[in-house]
Design a protein around this motif. Sequence first.
Motif, PDB file in Angstrom:
ATOM      1  N   CYS A 260       1.408   5.879  -4.882  1.00 30.17           N
ATOM      2  CA  CYS A 260       0.281   5.704  -5.788  1.00 30.17           C
ATOM      3  C   CYS A 260       0.187   6.911  -6.726  1.00 30.17           C
ATOM      4  O   CYS A 260       0.785   7.962  -6.490  1.00 30.17           O
ATOM      5  CB  CYS A 260      -1.018   5.529  -5.004  1.00 30.17           C
ATOM      6  SG  CYS A 260      -1.594   7.029  -4.183  1.00 30.17           S
TER       7      CYS A 260
ATOM      8  N   ASN B 131       0.828  -1.191   0.000  1.00 30.40           N
ATOM      9  CA  ASN B 131       0.000   0.000   0.000  1.00 30.40           C
ATOM     10  C   ASN B 131       0.868   1.248   0.000  1.00 30.40           C
ATOM     11  O   ASN B 131       2.005   1.228   0.469  1.00 30.40           O
ATOM     12  CB  ASN B 131      -0.922   0.026   1.222  1.00 30.40           C
ATOM     13  CG  ASN B 131      -1.960  -1.083   1.184  1.00 30.40           C
ATOM     14  OD1 ASN B 131      -2.329  -1.565   0.115  1.00 30.40           O
ATOM     15  ND2 ASN B 131      -2.426  -1.493   2.344  1.00 30.40           N
ATOM     16  N   CYS B 132       0.316   2.322  -0.522  1.00 27.99           N
ATOM     17  CA  CYS B 132       1.036   3.594  -0.565  1.00 27.99           C
ATOM     18  C   CYS B 132       1.319   4.071   0.853  1.00 27.99           C
ATOM     19  O   CYS B 132       0.404   4.110   1.691  1.00 27.99           O
ATOM     20  CB  CYS B 132       0.200   4.622  -1.316  1.00 27.99           C
ATOM     21  SG  CYS B 132       0.906   6.275  -1.343  1.00 27.99           S
TER      22      CYS B 132
ATOM     23  N   CYS C 295      -1.049   7.325   1.684  1.00 25.51           N
ATOM     24  CA  CYS C 295      -2.517   7.293   1.763  1.00 25.51           C
ATOM     25  C   CYS C 295      -3.091   5.901   1.973  1.00 25.51           C
ATOM     26  O   CYS C 295      -4.309   5.739   2.097  1.00 25.51           O
ATOM     27  CB  CYS C 295      -3.115   7.893   0.498  1.00 25.51           C
ATOM     28  SG  CYS C 295      -2.835   6.882  -0.978  1.00 25.51           S
ATOM     29  N   ASN C 296      -2.216   4.875   1.960  1.00 27.64           N
ATOM     30  CA  ASN C 296      -2.605   3.482   2.189  1.00 27.64           C
ATOM     31  C   ASN C 296      -3.403   2.868   1.035  1.00 27.64           C
ATOM     32  O   ASN C 296      -4.002   1.814   1.188  1.00 27.64           O
ATOM     33  CB  ASN C 296      -3.412   3.348   3.491  1.00 27.64           C
ATOM     34  CG  ASN C 296      -3.235   1.977   4.119  1.00 27.64           C
ATOM     35  OD1 ASN C 296      -2.160   1.383   4.040  1.00 27.64           O
ATOM     36  ND2 ASN C 296      -4.285   1.448   4.738  1.00 27.64           N
ATOM     37  N   ARG C 297      -3.395   3.504  -0.125  1.00 30.07           N
ATOM     38  CA  ARG C 297      -4.020   2.896  -1.296  1.00 30.07           C
ATOM     39  C   ARG C 297      -3.114   1.789  -1.835  1.00 30.07           C
ATOM     40  O   ARG C 297      -1.907   1.825  -1.653  1.00 30.07           O
ATOM     41  CB  ARG C 297      -4.242   3.937  -2.402  1.00 30.07           C
ATOM     42  CG  ARG C 297      -5.359   4.927  -2.125  1.00 30.07           C
ATOM     43  CD  ARG C 297      -5.625   5.747  -3.396  1.00 30.07           C
ATOM     44  NE  ARG C 297      -6.707   6.702  -3.199  1.00 30.07           N
ATOM     45  CZ  ARG C 297      -6.532   7.965  -2.869  1.00 30.07           C
ATOM     46  NH1 ARG C 297      -5.302   8.430  -2.681  1.00 30.07           N
ATOM     47  NH2 ARG C 297      -7.555   8.784  -2.716  1.00 30.07           N
TER      48      ARG C 297
ATOM     49  N   CYS D  56      -1.089  10.222  -5.074  1.00 28.12           N
ATOM     50  CA  CYS D  56      -0.111  10.939  -4.251  1.00 28.12           C
ATOM     51  C   CYS D  56       0.991  11.550  -5.099  1.00 28.12           C
ATOM     52  O   CYS D  56       1.514  12.618  -4.769  1.00 28.12           O
ATOM     53  CB  CYS D  56       0.471   9.999  -3.198  1.00 28.12           C
ATOM     54  SG  CYS D  56      -0.679   9.666  -1.829  1.00 28.12           S
TER      55      CYS D  56
END
Length: 228
Positions: free
Chosen positions: A30, A16-17, A20-22, A33
Amino acid sequence: MVRLLDSVLDLFLRSNCPLCNRPLQGDALCVACQRRLQDCRQPKRFQQWQGTPPLFAWGTYQGSLKRAIAVLKYENQPQLARPLGHLMGDAWRQSPGLPKSLVVVPIPMHPEKQRQRGFNQAERLARYFCHLTGFPLADKGLKRVKNTEALFRLTPQQRQQTLRRAIALGESFQRRPPRHPVLLFDDIYTTGTTTGEAIALLTQHQIPVAGVAVLAKTQGPSSLGFRP
């Protein structure tokens, strides 16, 4: 060396990023971001060679860029140095009129602080910057001999007092001065106190300084100046 470092870091990239946790698809950040980071980029007319000595700042210390630097330094995410350093390298290569023959010297950390963090973020960013620009990296050109407290809590006068004689010539410059002017390199430029101390030291040893490159510059007036 940089390619090997890239390969090792890729093994530890999160799925995950880190901002931002994407979910990620191979990159360190990501797409969303990466776009937000571009929103923090300094306008070109303010980015290159401002002040005396000249300052090159990729972005403004705000928003996603401020968050990325904090994650890099304080959340053990050294892999972020690669995209951030490459952003600086790309901008430098695309900017006309900048010096072509330089030696990049990162602002040093005290060994104790570097052991605690695990890396010097300025050195890590500089390494990827040099990967794209082709400049030689003198990671031991300077050394920190005084373990100073956090400078962001101090007034400009307190910063100068704290940093006095905190930086010394490193092993490589003690053995042989650089053949080209120095480009000092750091993650954030605030008041210019740290870079001013480094410039004064290098000037005392008759080592020319071409300027300073940073990932982010804080908003507001600056005090970068040449002090013999």
